[in-house]
Write a protein that holds these residues in place. Structure first.
Motif, PDB file in Angstrom:
ATOM      1  N   THR A  34       0.810  -1.222   0.000  1.00 29.19           N
ATOM      2  CA  THR A  34       0.000   0.000   0.000  1.00 29.19           C
ATOM      3  C   THR A  34       0.843   1.271   0.000  1.00 29.19           C
ATOM      4  N   ASN A  35       2.142   1.153   0.274  1.00 21.34           N
ATOM      5  CA  ASN A  35       2.976   2.352   0.233  1.00 21.34           C
ATOM      6  C   ASN A  35       3.837   2.410  -1.038  1.00 21.34           C
ATOM      7  N   PRO A  37       4.815   3.284  -4.654  1.00 24.88           N
ATOM      8  CA  PRO A  37       4.395   4.215  -5.696  1.00 24.88           C
ATOM      9  C   PRO A  37       4.387   3.523  -7.060  1.00 24.88           C
ATOM     10  N   THR A  93      -3.015  -1.144  -5.083  1.00 24.94           N
ATOM     11  CA  THR A  93      -2.321  -0.720  -3.868  1.00 24.94           C
ATOM     12  C   THR A  93      -3.058   0.337  -3.050  1.00 24.94           C
ATOM     13  N   ASN A  95      -2.657   3.387  -3.675  1.00 27.92           N
ATOM     14  CA  ASN A  95      -1.671   4.466  -3.617  1.00 27.92           C
ATOM     15  C   ASN A  95      -1.607   5.188  -4.960  1.00 27.92           C
ATOM     16  N   ASP A  97       0.674   7.705  -5.573  1.00 30.29           N
ATOM     17  CA  ASP A  97       1.989   8.334  -5.715  1.00 30.29           C
ATOM     18  C   ASP A  97       2.694   7.813  -6.964  1.00 30.29           C
TER      19      ASP A  97
END
Length: 144
Positions: A34-35, A37, A93, A95, A97
């Protein structure tokens, strides 16, 4: 006026738009997707895929995607491809980013500025692939 405001807001973020290679490596090698990018390679096609005619293998950061060379990334069809890749990444994810890289960071910095000014949550990889990513663990500048 809207574009000027977005550009100004993006530039105000300054150093928060630069990711250290050591930080990226830590993020993509932990057990938490999940973090992670979306990693976007904006080097030339042969740098990503390799050049078998000259015995050059492709060399990428694990998980990176290639859509277009840096000078073609802002073309509408490539932004559409980025949107599709980002949507799939978000589904996987959660996410949104994006980290952009090139050889040394100059071209990815330009792409990051353009993408950031039109609303993407994007960072450039400090020192790029050659001086940043490849020097991790070798006492080079990648951990700076």
């Amino acid at each position: 006026m809207v574009v000027q405001k977005a550009g100004s807001d993006y530039l105000q973020a300054g150093l928060t738009r630069i990711m250290l290679p050591a930080d990226l490596k830590k993020i993509i090698t932990d057990a938490d997707p999940t973090n992670d990018p979306l990693i976007l390679d904006v080097r030339f096609w042969k740098d990503y895929y390799g050049d078998p005619d000259n015995g050059m293998p492709g060399a990428i950061i694990p998980g990176a995607i290639w859509i277009a060379d840096f000078n073609k990334m802002a073309e509408p069809e490539n932004l559409d491809k980025l949107d599709a890749a980002l949507a799939a990444h978000i589904l996987k994810t959660g996410n949104d980013d994006i980290v952009v890289y090139c050889h040394l960071g100059q071209m990815s910095g330009l792409v990051t500025g353009v993408l950031g000014s039109i609303g993407y949550d994007v960072k450039t990889l400090k020192l790029g692939y050659n001086m940043g990513w490849l020097t991790l663990g070798s006492g080079g500048m990648g951990g700076m």
